[in-house]
Enzyme design. Structure first.
Site, PDB file in Angstrom:
ATOM      1  CG  HIS A  60      -8.086  -5.044   0.911  1.00  0.00           C
ATOM      2  ND1 HIS A  60      -8.715  -3.957   0.482  1.00  0.00           N
ATOM      3  CD2 HIS A  60      -9.056  -4.749   2.407  1.00  0.00           C
ATOM      4  CE1 HIS A  60      -9.853  -2.762   1.363  1.00  0.00           C
ATOM      5  NE2 HIS A  60      -9.981  -3.668   3.044  1.00  0.00           N
TER       6      HIS A  60
ATOM      7  CG  HIS B 231     -13.798  -6.228   2.814  1.00  0.00           C
ATOM      8  ND1 HIS B 231     -14.673  -5.663   3.681  1.00  0.00           N
ATOM      9  CD2 HIS B 231     -12.802  -5.749   3.197  1.00  0.00           C
ATOM     10  CE1 HIS B 231     -14.030  -4.748   4.412  1.00  0.00           C
ATOM     11  NE2 HIS B 231     -12.710  -4.756   2.840  1.00  0.00           N
TER      12      HIS B 231
HETATM   13  P1  AMP Z   1     -12.267  -1.610   4.018  1.00  0.00           P
HETATM   14  O1  AMP Z   1     -11.541  -0.145   4.630  1.00  0.00           O
HETATM   15  O2  AMP Z   1     -11.329  -2.572   4.670  1.00  0.00           O
HETATM   16  O3  AMP Z   1     -13.137  -1.982   4.511  1.00  0.00           O
HETATM   17  O4  AMP Z   1     -12.397  -1.757   2.839  1.00  0.00           O
HETATM   18  C1  AMP Z   1     -13.160  -1.148   2.292  1.00  0.00           C
HETATM   19  C2  AMP Z   1     -12.788  -1.445   0.963  1.00  0.00           C
HETATM   20  O5  AMP Z   1     -14.141  -1.219  -0.310  1.00  0.00           O
HETATM   21  C3  AMP Z   1     -12.144  -0.263   0.311  1.00  0.00           C
HETATM   22  O6  AMP Z   1     -11.140  -0.070  -0.003  1.00  0.00           O
HETATM   23  C4  AMP Z   1     -13.498   0.710  -0.927  1.00  0.00           C
HETATM   24  O7  AMP Z   1     -12.186   1.663  -1.507  1.00  0.00           O
HETATM   25  C5  AMP Z   1     -13.696  -0.739  -0.966  1.00  0.00           C
HETATM   26  N1  AMP Z   1     -15.476  -0.221  -1.742  1.00  0.00           N
HETATM   27  C6  AMP Z   1     -16.103   0.861  -0.988  1.00  0.00           C
HETATM   28  N2  AMP Z   1     -17.070   0.738  -1.651  1.00  0.00           N
HETATM   29  C7  AMP Z   1     -16.664   0.027  -3.188  1.00  0.00           C
HETATM   30  C8  AMP Z   1     -17.891  -0.370  -4.635  1.00  0.00           C
HETATM   31  N3  AMP Z   1     -19.196  -0.110  -4.117  1.00  0.00           N
HETATM   32  N4  AMP Z   1     -17.368  -1.334  -4.980  1.00  0.00           N
HETATM   33  C9  AMP Z   1     -15.631  -1.204  -4.881  1.00  0.00           C
HETATM   34  N5  AMP Z   1     -15.170  -1.246  -3.982  1.00  0.00           N
HETATM   35  C10 AMP Z   1     -16.123  -0.265  -3.177  1.00  0.00           C
END
Ligand code: AMP
Ligand code: ZN
Length: 114
Positions: A102, A100
């Site tokens: 950001h 993903h």
């Molecule tokens: P990473 O640390 O790069 O893997 O980022 C994962 C991101 O996913 C974090 O910023 C979380 O806040 C976000 N996240 C986790 N679960 C959800 C969800 N159900 N809906 C939206 N964002 C999420």
């Protein structure tokens, strides 16, 4: 194997605040925003991390950047600017093992990236 959390979002098995979607990509608001605009842009195909991408994925990853620009425009920040971050692996701070991007915007972001 059980789907990861983002695959469940893609399949609409768990809710999310979707801001863009097409047949290959979904973008939704991060549940714990770190900026006024914090959107996750995600390929629908499960690629577990940037480290796992192959040449086959080059097209979709290129498309993701085009769509990030479109989403930034839709959010009204294309001119002011934005930041795109990909966390990869444990030391990179990746928590969700589905690739993903950001998209962070809506304020003057800090100068430091670590
Ligand atoms: P990473 O640390 O790069 O893997 O980022 C994962 C991101 O996913 C974090 O910023 C979380 O806040 C976000 N996240 C986790 N679960 C959800 C969800 N159900 N809906 C939206 N964002 C999420
Ligand atoms: Zn997944």
């Amino acid at each position: 194997m059980e789907d990861c959390i983002f695959c469940k979002i893609i399949k609409k098995e768990i809710p999310s605040d979707i801001v863009y979607e097409d047949e290959e990509i979904i973008a939704f608001k991060d549940i714990h925003p770190l900026a006024p605009i914090h959107i996750l842009v995600v390929p629908k195909r499960h690629i577990s991390s940037l480290a796992e991408m192959t040449e086959e994925d080059e097209k979709i990853i290129g498309k993701i950047y085009t769509k990030i620009n479109k989403i930034a425009d839709m959010q009204g920040v294309k001119e002011k600017g934005y930041r795109v971050i990909v966390n990869c692996g444990k030391d990179g701070g990746q928590e969700v093992m589905h690739l993903h991007f950001h998209l962070l915007a809506g304020t003057k972001l800090g100068q430091k990236i670590v």
